[in-house]
Scaffold this active site. Sequence first.
Site, PDB file in Angstrom:
ATOM      1  N   LYS A 172     -59.772 -49.175  18.278  1.00  0.00           N
ATOM      2  CA  LYS A 172     -58.350 -49.135  18.604  1.00  0.00           C
ATOM      3  C   LYS A 172     -57.889 -47.729  18.240  1.00  0.00           C
ATOM      4  CE  LYS A 172     -53.933 -51.421  18.024  1.00  0.00           C
ATOM      5  NZ  LYS A 172     -53.312 -50.248  18.542  1.00  0.00           N
TER       6      LYS A 172
ATOM      7  N   ASP B 159     -55.836 -44.453  17.684  1.00  0.00           N
ATOM      8  CA  ASP B 159     -54.472 -44.291  17.192  1.00  0.00           C
ATOM      9  C   ASP B 159     -53.905 -42.969  17.708  1.00  0.00           C
ATOM     10  OD1 ASP B 159     -52.184 -44.676  15.837  1.00  0.00           O
ATOM     11  OD2 ASP B 159     -53.012 -44.364  13.837  1.00  0.00           O
TER      12      ASP B 159
ATOM     13  N   TYR C  97     -60.025 -46.722  28.422  1.00  0.00           N
ATOM     14  CA  TYR C  97     -60.522 -48.064  28.154  1.00  0.00           C
ATOM     15  C   TYR C  97     -60.072 -49.096  29.186  1.00  0.00           C
ATOM     16  CZ  TYR C  97     -55.975 -47.711  25.881  1.00  0.00           C
ATOM     17  OH  TYR C  97     -54.666 -47.416  25.601  1.00  0.00           O
TER      18      TYR C  97
ATOM     19  N   LYS D  36     -56.273 -55.260  13.275  1.00  0.00           N
ATOM     20  CA  LYS D  36     -55.662 -54.054  12.684  1.00  0.00           C
ATOM     21  C   LYS D  36     -56.188 -53.810  11.276  1.00  0.00           C
ATOM     22  CE  LYS D  36     -51.680 -52.446  13.759  1.00  0.00           C
ATOM     23  NZ  LYS D  36     -51.143 -51.216  14.285  1.00  0.00           N
TER      24      LYS D  36
ATOM     25  N   CYS E  46     -26.432 -43.118 -18.363  1.00  0.00           N
ATOM     26  CA  CYS E  46     -25.529 -43.071 -19.520  1.00  0.00           C
ATOM     27  C   CYS E  46     -24.538 -41.909 -19.474  1.00  0.00           C
ATOM     28  CB  CYS E  46     -26.347 -43.009 -20.813  1.00  0.00           C
ATOM     29  SG  CYS E  46     -27.171 -41.412 -21.036  1.00  0.00           S
TER      30      CYS E  46
ATOM     31  N   CYS F  90     -33.194 -36.984 -19.960  1.00  0.00           N
ATOM     32  CA  CYS F  90     -31.946 -37.383 -20.598  1.00  0.00           C
ATOM     33  C   CYS F  90     -32.202 -37.368 -22.104  1.00  0.00           C
ATOM     34  CB  CYS F  90     -31.548 -38.788 -20.137  1.00  0.00           C
ATOM     35  SG  CYS F  90     -30.259 -39.506 -21.188  1.00  0.00           S
TER      36      CYS F  90
ATOM     37  N   CYS G 178     -29.161 -44.667 -24.287  1.00  0.00           N
ATOM     38  CA  CYS G 178     -29.330 -44.744 -22.830  1.00  0.00           C
ATOM     39  C   CYS G 178     -30.123 -46.012 -22.519  1.00  0.00           C
ATOM     40  CB  CYS G 178     -30.053 -43.488 -22.359  1.00  0.00           C
ATOM     41  SG  CYS G 178     -30.330 -43.431 -20.592  1.00  0.00           S
TER      42      CYS G 178
HETATM   43  S1  IVH Z   1     -56.271 -52.245  25.852  1.00  0.00           S
HETATM   44  C1  IVH Z   1     -54.143 -54.601  28.900  1.00  0.00           C
HETATM   45  N1  IVH Z   1     -57.940 -50.922  24.365  1.00  0.00           N
HETATM   46  O1  IVH Z   1     -53.142 -49.853  21.383  1.00  0.00           O
HETATM   47  C2  IVH Z   1     -54.838 -53.595  28.081  1.00  0.00           C
HETATM   48  N2  IVH Z   1     -55.615 -50.547  24.028  1.00  0.00           N
HETATM   49  O2  IVH Z   1     -51.230 -51.564  19.981  1.00  0.00           O
HETATM   50  C3  IVH Z   1     -54.059 -53.207  26.914  1.00  0.00           C
HETATM   51  N3  IVH Z   1     -55.102 -48.884  22.304  1.00  0.00           N
HETATM   52  O3  IVH Z   1     -50.839 -50.096  24.003  1.00  0.00           O
HETATM   53  C4  IVH Z   1     -54.582 -52.102  26.117  1.00  0.00           C
HETATM   54  N4  IVH Z   1     -57.181 -48.403  21.784  1.00  0.00           N
HETATM   55  O4  IVH Z   1     -52.123 -47.877  23.642  1.00  0.00           O
HETATM   56  C5  IVH Z   1     -56.649 -51.149  24.648  1.00  0.00           C
HETATM   57  N5  IVH Z   1     -59.538 -49.780  23.137  1.00  0.00           N
HETATM   58  C6  IVH Z   1     -58.264 -50.010  23.417  1.00  0.00           C
HETATM   59  C7  IVH Z   1     -57.213 -49.340  22.753  1.00  0.00           C
HETATM   60  C8  IVH Z   1     -55.897 -49.648  23.079  1.00  0.00           C
HETATM   61  C9  IVH Z   1     -55.915 -48.122  21.541  1.00  0.00           C
HETATM   62  C10 IVH Z   1     -53.635 -48.832  22.227  1.00  0.00           C
HETATM   63  C11 IVH Z   1     -52.935 -49.009  23.544  1.00  0.00           C
HETATM   64  C12 IVH Z   1     -52.051 -50.216  23.346  1.00  0.00           C
HETATM   65  C13 IVH Z   1     -51.894 -50.232  21.870  1.00  0.00           C
HETATM   66  C14 IVH Z   1     -51.496 -51.601  21.350  1.00  0.00           C
END
Ligand code: IVH
Length: 644
Positions: free
Chosen positions: A108, A110, A211, A299, A393, A406, A412
């Site tokens: 995921k 960032d 992705y 997450k 105080c 202080c 105090c």
């Molecule tokens: S899939 C329908 N894959 O995370 C498909 N999203 O918190 C939806 N994101 O809006 C997204 N890595 O910007 C997908 N491997 C990944 C991702 C990813 C980061 C982001 C994306 C999404 C957000 C959600």
Amino acid sequence: MSRMEELVEQLNRYAYHYYVLDNPLISDGQYDKLYDELAALEKAENIVLPSSPTRRIGGEPVREFAEHKHLHKLYSLDKRNSFEELSAWDEKIKKAAEREVEYTLEYKLDGLTLCLTYEDGFFRCASTRGNGTVGEDVTAQVSTVKSIPLEIPFKGVLEVQGEGIMRLSALREYNKTAKEPLKNARNGVAGAIRNLDPKVTAQRKLDIIFYNVNYKRGGDGKLLSSQSECIEFLRANRFKTEMLFCSENMSEIIDKINAVDKNRLDFLIDGMVVKVNDFALRDKLGYTDKFPRWAMAYKFEAEEAVTKLKDVVWQVGRTGKLTPLGKLEPVELCGATIQKATLNNYGDIRRKGIKIGATVFIRRSNDVIPEILGIAEELDGKDVPVPETCPACGAELYENGAHIFCPNEYGCKPQVCGRIEHFCSKGCMDIDGVSDKTIERLYDTLGVRSVTDLYFLDEEGLSKIDGFKEKKISNFLASVENSKQVKLGNFINALGIPNVGRKTAEDLAESFKSIDALAAADAQSLLEIDEVGEIVAGSIVAFFEKHGEIVERFKNLGINPRFEERNVGGVFDGLKVVLTGKISMPRDAAAKIIEERGGKVQSAVTQDTDLVIAGEDAGSKLEKARKLGVKIIDDNEFKSLINS
Ligand code: IVH
């Protein structure tokens, strides 16, 4: 014209090998030569081909971002914070599918979601996610990203989704020479894409990892039938992807997630994404208003967040020191809602340029209260005023180094209550049932003004305190009585001598063996103790000069700190031991075991260290021990010694 076409094709191929495959085919010098030839031809002919790499340098600044309507809605991701919840989601999916389900696993990323449109094989435009239906047109900015293809084999209409990122290596490089260093990679990419001047974007050397195929029509006419095929299609069209793993077994997926070491990656991730691989099953599962039901983000706990600093208040501690505390607009961090964060001292505020009203970065530290790292964005921030009088105080304050104090030690309230709280705590007098709220009530209702007042409290008085019923009163009084038999080390700790913590208190007890001997000690004899330096010795002498009579007062109350010689005859008897590297138990526990068996734990390797216990990844201490010829044992030998 044909030479231009040839150069564009060659240069794009070389760039693809360099930026996407990480496998350069020619040297930078050779590339530059071809690039210059193309640029010269373009100038002479006044023609720039649609996929010419010269389009990547970043054109003129735009005045504003135009709106862009996505061909297909861009969904976000639902999230889970624990493996139990992820497994429960898996169960639900399997139930709906009525069979085993194959999942893909991805990072995921960032960064910033970006959506790129291609028509007839050419890059046409790029946009941000916006509200999912309409985003902002950031074509000029995204054109500067060297790893995206300007021309692709697929000749239909295509919308692909990916995450714009700034690599951590690119961030470090950028910050080496930047006038205003970037706070982190996420801000690096968001600021770069949302900058009206594409030249600024180009300097950040961004990357996009893809992705999702959001929309596909025409071209080869083939339908994609799974996420694996989708990633393959993206790769075949020269997009950068990062798919990790495919499995029907959620516990395998979880093992894989556990094995991810996010600190080794060159980009930020804030979790992992699990997706149903099969598109037919995806169709069956469908979407909620915001999320696909077929994908889930796991997450990681956030370690850093951005929020608004609403105010700074000053808190007075038991030593009279004022600590600034930032009041924040509530924000999620490490699974908790955070509303306050520490700023250490005034010097810290000045150094970090903190302003009230600004957006700030906060980070989880080892303490309960997170720390404000610095400013993310300064809107209409105003300076943090330095207090001149004590907020509790009203006494006039004084500065000492980077701190403000202080001077009103006895008048105090937070200082008095703080001292009582410390006195009662574990590792000190260990008096039960006194929260900070209770202490405040003892102060307000019963006029408790010093720790010795605790020994004069009785049933009648305590019954006036909220929450003090019969049982609690008798427990409290028994606990106060018990505390009179305190261990010497705990008692020294309870006195709250500045710069003397629990460990030093224990060392002092060990050396002086009675409170009278400690109270009479001069700096010279204190300095003879390992780990006691000038500052600590000075603090102790000053404390007893000023509060000498307190020892007498405690004695008159029947408080009789006892000193017990440590058991002798253990395996570490008389040995000075240093622990270093990763060992198989917490440091505190290991230190306790060593001390119980007669040893003394030192923090640094010196001439008189007798033994070093070196776990995995031991560094400079191990080296020093080798140099000095100190005996070294490893974790296993340590374990067999303590079990012997
Ligand atoms: S899939 C329908 N894959 O995370 C498909 N999203 O918190 C939806 N994101 O809006 C997204 N890595 O910007 C997908 N491997 C990944 C991702 C990813 C980061 C982001 C994306 C999404 C957000 C959600």
